[in-house]
Design a protein around this motif. Structure first.
Motif, PDB file in Angstrom:
ATOM      1  N   MET A 100      -0.437   6.831  18.183  1.00 61.25           N
ATOM      2  CA  MET A 100      -0.174   6.536  19.592  1.00 61.25           C
ATOM      3  C   MET A 100       0.824   7.529  20.184  1.00 61.25           C
ATOM      4  SD  MET A 100      -0.100   2.357  19.565  1.00 61.25           S
ATOM      5  CE  MET A 100      -0.072   2.132  21.332  1.00 61.25           C
ATOM      6  N   GLU A 111       4.295  -6.421   5.899  1.00 55.90           N
ATOM      7  CA  GLU A 111       5.416  -5.695   6.516  1.00 55.90           C
ATOM      8  C   GLU A 111       5.330  -5.785   8.039  1.00 55.90           C
ATOM      9  OE1 GLU A 111       7.255  -1.184   6.130  1.00 55.90           O
ATOM     10  OE2 GLU A 111       5.092  -1.390   6.287  1.00 55.90           O
ATOM     11  N   ASP A 112       4.106  -5.728   8.555  1.00 54.26           N
ATOM     12  CA  ASP A 112       3.931  -5.782  10.007  1.00 54.26           C
ATOM     13  C   ASP A 112       3.953  -7.247  10.459  1.00 54.26           C
ATOM     14  OD1 ASP A 112       3.429  -5.053  12.603  1.00 54.26           O
ATOM     15  OD2 ASP A 112       1.728  -3.766  12.147  1.00 54.26           O
ATOM     16  N   PHE A 113       3.105  -8.074   9.864  1.00 54.39           N
ATOM     17  CA  PHE A 113       3.132  -9.515  10.140  1.00 54.39           C
ATOM     18  C   PHE A 113       2.352 -10.249   9.052  1.00 54.39           C
ATOM     19  CE2 PHE A 113      -0.118  -7.500  12.793  1.00 54.39           C
ATOM     20  CZ  PHE A 113      -1.268  -8.122  12.335  1.00 54.39           C
ATOM     21  N   ALA A 157      -1.709  -1.152  22.246  1.00 52.99           N
ATOM     22  CA  ALA A 157      -0.987  -1.807  21.151  1.00 52.99           C
ATOM     23  C   ALA A 157      -1.442  -3.257  20.988  1.00 52.99           C
ATOM     24  CB  ALA A 157       0.519  -1.756  21.423  1.00 52.99           C
ATOM     25  N   GLU A 158      -1.652  -3.945  22.103  1.00 49.61           N
ATOM     26  CA  GLU A 158      -2.065  -5.354  22.043  1.00 49.61           C
ATOM     27  C   GLU A 158      -3.453  -5.468  21.418  1.00 49.61           C
ATOM     28  OE1 GLU A 158      -0.700  -3.913  24.717  1.00 49.61           O
ATOM     29  OE2 GLU A 158       1.241  -4.956  24.764  1.00 49.61           O
ATOM     30  N   ARG A 177       0.829  -1.210   0.000  1.00 51.06           N
ATOM     31  CA  ARG A 177       0.000   0.000   0.000  1.00 51.06           C
ATOM     32  C   ARG A 177       0.857   1.250   0.000  1.00 51.06           C
ATOM     33  NH1 ARG A 177      -2.448   0.421   6.170  1.00 51.06           N
ATOM     34  NH2 ARG A 177      -0.491  -0.138   7.169  1.00 51.06           N
ATOM     35  N   LEU A 219       0.979 -12.359  19.283  1.00 52.71           N
ATOM     36  CA  LEU A 219       0.928 -12.045  20.717  1.00 52.71           C
ATOM     37  C   LEU A 219       0.964 -13.341  21.510  1.00 52.71           C
ATOM     38  CD1 LEU A 219       0.604  -9.311  22.269  1.00 52.71           C
ATOM     39  CD2 LEU A 219      -1.784  -9.948  22.607  1.00 52.71           C
ATOM     40  N   GLY A 260       3.597   2.514  10.722  1.00 47.66           N
ATOM     41  CA  GLY A 260       2.443   1.639  10.629  1.00 47.66           C
ATOM     42  C   GLY A 260       2.647   0.307  11.328  1.00 47.66           C
ATOM     43  N   ILE A 261       3.802   0.117  11.910  1.00 43.25           N
ATOM     44  CA  ILE A 261       4.160  -1.211  12.409  1.00 43.25           C
ATOM     45  C   ILE A 261       3.700  -1.386  13.854  1.00 43.25           C
ATOM     46  CG2 ILE A 261       6.056  -2.829  12.699  1.00 43.25           C
ATOM     47  CD1 ILE A 261       5.584  -2.052   9.827  1.00 43.25           C
ATOM     48  N   ILE A 262       2.525  -1.966  14.015  1.00 39.23           N
ATOM     49  CA  ILE A 262       1.945  -2.127  15.352  1.00 39.23           C
ATOM     50  C   ILE A 262       2.796  -3.064  16.199  1.00 39.23           C
ATOM     51  CG2 ILE A 262      -0.095  -2.927  16.592  1.00 39.23           C
ATOM     52  CD1 ILE A 262      -1.649  -2.336  13.967  1.00 39.23           C
ATOM     53  N   ARG A 263       3.388  -4.066  15.511  1.00 40.80           N
ATOM     54  CA  ARG A 263       4.210  -5.021  16.251  1.00 40.80           C
ATOM     55  C   ARG A 263       5.286  -4.316  17.087  1.00 40.80           C
ATOM     56  NH1 ARG A 263       8.135  -8.122  13.831  1.00 40.80           N
ATOM     57  NH2 ARG A 263       7.391  -7.266  11.863  1.00 40.80           N
ATOM     58  N   MET A 273       5.036  -1.652  18.705  1.00 42.75           N
ATOM     59  CA  MET A 273       4.487  -1.144  19.964  1.00 42.75           C
ATOM     60  C   MET A 273       4.272  -2.287  20.948  1.00 42.75           C
ATOM     61  SD  MET A 273       4.324   2.146  19.530  1.00 42.75           S
ATOM     62  CE  MET A 273       3.437   2.684  20.993  1.00 42.75           C
ATOM     63  N   VAL A 274       3.929  -3.452  20.416  1.00 38.25           N
ATOM     64  CA  VAL A 274       3.697  -4.608  21.287  1.00 38.25           C
ATOM     65  C   VAL A 274       5.022  -5.118  21.852  1.00 38.25           C
ATOM     66  CG1 VAL A 274       2.917  -7.003  21.293  1.00 38.25           C
ATOM     67  CG2 VAL A 274       1.579  -5.275  20.086  1.00 38.25           C
ATOM     68  N   ALA A 303      -4.737  -3.438  19.300  1.00 37.62           N
ATOM     69  CA  ALA A 303      -4.587  -3.113  17.879  1.00 37.62           C
ATOM     70  C   ALA A 303      -4.078  -4.321  17.098  1.00 37.62           C
ATOM     71  CB  ALA A 303      -3.624  -1.937  17.712  1.00 37.62           C
ATOM     72  N   ILE A 304      -3.147  -5.053  17.675  1.00 39.09           N
ATOM     73  CA  ILE A 304      -2.583  -6.166  16.915  1.00 39.09           C
ATOM     74  C   ILE A 304      -3.571  -7.329  16.850  1.00 39.09           C
ATOM     75  CG2 ILE A 304      -1.273  -7.610  18.577  1.00 39.09           C
ATOM     76  CD1 ILE A 304       1.156  -7.128  16.604  1.00 39.09           C
TER      77      ILE A 304
END
Lengths: 404, 404
Positions: free
Chosen positions: B307, A144-146, A162-163, A53, A153, B367-370, B372-373, A165-166
């Motif tokens: 955040m 990119e994030d996962f 954050a948790e 994106r 988690l 954009g990487i939420i991971r 933050m976790v 959100a994931i």
């Protein structure tokens, strides 16, 4: 009559640990899950982001078209389509073409970079681009994030912003969490009355009602408050009733060590007292029992002693019941004055932090509530120290870090 | 189209501060007051303790009777009465007499000390005392904690266990607190959908819904969640509706700086935008406006940026509305590796604490939420630093200390 030697803190904590178990699991809406503890690991059902994106508002293009160009050597592209966030273009981009794109929108097929709007100007369907781009520039790649199948988690996490959100981004709108333990709090003391402006005779205000209730709440557990006068028969009846209905019992009062005392005697009669008397100051007269298979924390009637005992023994146990293990944040600061202690005893000294220094309060007495209001932390003097000299680094437990 | 230079953090925070006011005051039961902020100082209506009371289980006596005595030279007293907690003796003690007394009971008239039970033995109505006592020994004097008329709590305190206890002990079962501010959260983004396992087209899961909701909750405020697609007309209608009904509006998305963007444009049309673009990373595209006399916080649509912006700009403002000012606990640790920054920009680097070290996460991208976790703290690099060398002490803001 139950007598014992003072037990070191570690030993008492270990015993308590063996008698506390986690609560059952329930599935709840993610909307309600803030400050709960997840009972299952979260494995993503999705890639995040789900597609390549755009990371910027601008124009999707082929990076190769831009090679060698700059502000002084711009190039032109034809704008074939315009897509906002939430939209997708069905076109396949060819050399010399661009698609106007918003942040978050899927990169169109054929494109491999996004030029930011400020490096372009538009004339009708033509844009002039004044920069060069590398392939992938301003593109957030899919996953990119996962990725789908990734564990995003572990179980046993306190669910914060954050948790949540994931978990959402992994595709879940519900989550399995540990039930909040229901805690019966039995305040004993014939002299205790609820707050009022005119006290009579030997009446004392039941401040423990408010302290213990809110401390249980600070552990994300659900307190229910009870009171009993100092009568063995009545306390015994209360124990039997409450242990039937609640996960855990916390009492205050009736824990004196030198002789039999109401609450500890009742616990001994109905179950087994595993801890009675700990080498902690303040807080020596602490008891822990197992009755009807449930943990019973017996705190002192003195407000400050009860608070310290709760912090040292009950707090982490209540969190553990919810599947949550943590280490509260300790900080280190210099003692503003000498503090005496005794080998073999752990001291929790009420203190106030100030920059790099920590000031132990001069107020003694385990009944002095003001000392808890005026302090913001404990200085912990472990049992292997005889005290702390002025200027020594010491271990501080900020009250704030006790809250879950 | 609204353009601006990036504003330093301090300046933006000062501006926000001038536009946030405290909520109205309400009186609530002390039972409900945990984690509220008191709106009036508390002046005690009582002495605490209300009378001289026994700090031990034992016998009240005249210390003078014991002078010179010891284990090898005991003396005798006649037990005249026995009082438990909550009881009071009407006798006036004379030399040679004692009254059996429980912890917390009022010291009988004439007595001035309490001997602990273990230094005595009883034979019928006679006790043998094997120690000597000083006047006042084992007596908690009336007013030892505080007196009637004393200010026991300043206004603006977050009410925790100790604060509730002192308010109760001062004679109050109700307390004046600031109302919880009601916060409308408007998530913008046409691509956003609630969590589900099958995404279509350009859909992205609305994780900000969960983050911002729980962050508002972590400030003890009450969030209500709304969503709008990226349409100026619809966003404008939402602004008008929500600002009528709520104390504050927080938005996400539509805050790009380089060009006009939906949300900031609407705020500018309806009110006045005071901040747009701050020298913060991540989190540059932040806006703050006053519309209909109410504060509007405009956060980025990127989860991590949103955040950080919330933590830097909205958090303390929401607490201030509730009359609560605080300084979150900062700690100092050594950087496990070099971190680059830019003069004039403040960086909030996601990091993980480990003993005396702090590890900046390698994951970039707002954009990487991971990230933050997996982190538990921010490393803050202030604007006057160009970065931090490996091993340098740096300033850490643990996420935990952000919660009220």
């Amino acid at each position: 009559m139950f007598l014992s030697k003072l037990m070191p803190l570690d030993d008492a904590q270990k015993i308590i640990n063996t008698f506390t178990e986690s609560t059952d699991v329930e599935e709840i809406s993610l909307e309600e899950a803030y400050q709960r503890v997840n009972a299952q690991e979260i494995i993503s059902t999705l890639n995040s982001p789900p597609f390549d994106r755009s990371a910027m508002d601008g124009y999707a293009l082929l990076a190769e078209d831009s090679f060698g160009h700059s502000e002084t050597n711009p190039f032109q592209l034809k704008v074939m389509d315009r897509i906002g966030a939430g939209q997708k273009s069905d076109l396949k981009l060819k050399p010399g073409e661009a698609i106007k794109i918003s942040t978050g929108a899927p990169i169109p097929s054929g494109a491999n970079a996004v030029v930011m709007e400020e490096f372009t100007h538009e004339e009708g369907d033509i844009i002039h681009v004044e920069t060069s781009l590398t392939p992938g520039e301003n593109v957030s790649p899919a996953g990119e994030d996962f990725n789908k199948g990734d564990t995003v988690l572990e179980k046993g996490k306190l669910l914060g912003p954050a948790e949540l959100a994931i978990i959402a981004s992994a595709g879940f709108d519900h989550v399995s969490v540990y039930k909040k333990p229901r805690i019966a709090v039995l305040i004993t003391g014939s002299e205790l009355v609820m707050p009022k402006k005119d006290l009579e005779g030997a009446e004392i205000i039941n401040s423990n009602h408010f302290t213990i209730k809110s401390m249980v709440e600070s552990c994300m557990a659900v307190p229910e408050m009870f009171h009993s006068i100092d009568d063995a028969q009545l306390v015994e009846e209360r124990f039997n009733e409450l242990l039937k209905d609640y996960d855990t019992l916390i009492t205050t009062g009736g824990t004196a060590i030198s002789k039999g005392d109401v609450v500890v005697d009742v616990a001994q009669k109905l179950g087994e007292v595993h801890v009675h008397g700990v080498s902690l100051r303040p807080g020596k007269p602490f008891g822990f029992a197992q009755v009807q298979g449930k943990p019973v924390f017996m705190l002192s009637g003195f407000p400050v002693a009860a608070m310290v005992q709760f912090d040292v023994f009950a707090r982490e146990a209540l969190l553990k019941m919810q599947g949550f293990k943590r280490n509260p944040l300790l900080v280190h600061k210099k003692a503003a004055r000498k503090i005496a202690s005794t080998l073999g005893r752990t001291d929790y000294i009420r203190a106030r932090m100030e920059g790099e220094m920590v000031h132990p309060l001069k107020i003694k007495g385990s009944g002095i509530i003001r000392s808890m209001v005026e302090s913001d932390s404990y200085i912990i003097i472990p049992e292997n120290l005889e005290g702390i000299e002025e200027g020594d680094q010491c271990q501080i437990l900020p009250y704030h870090s006790l809250k879950a």
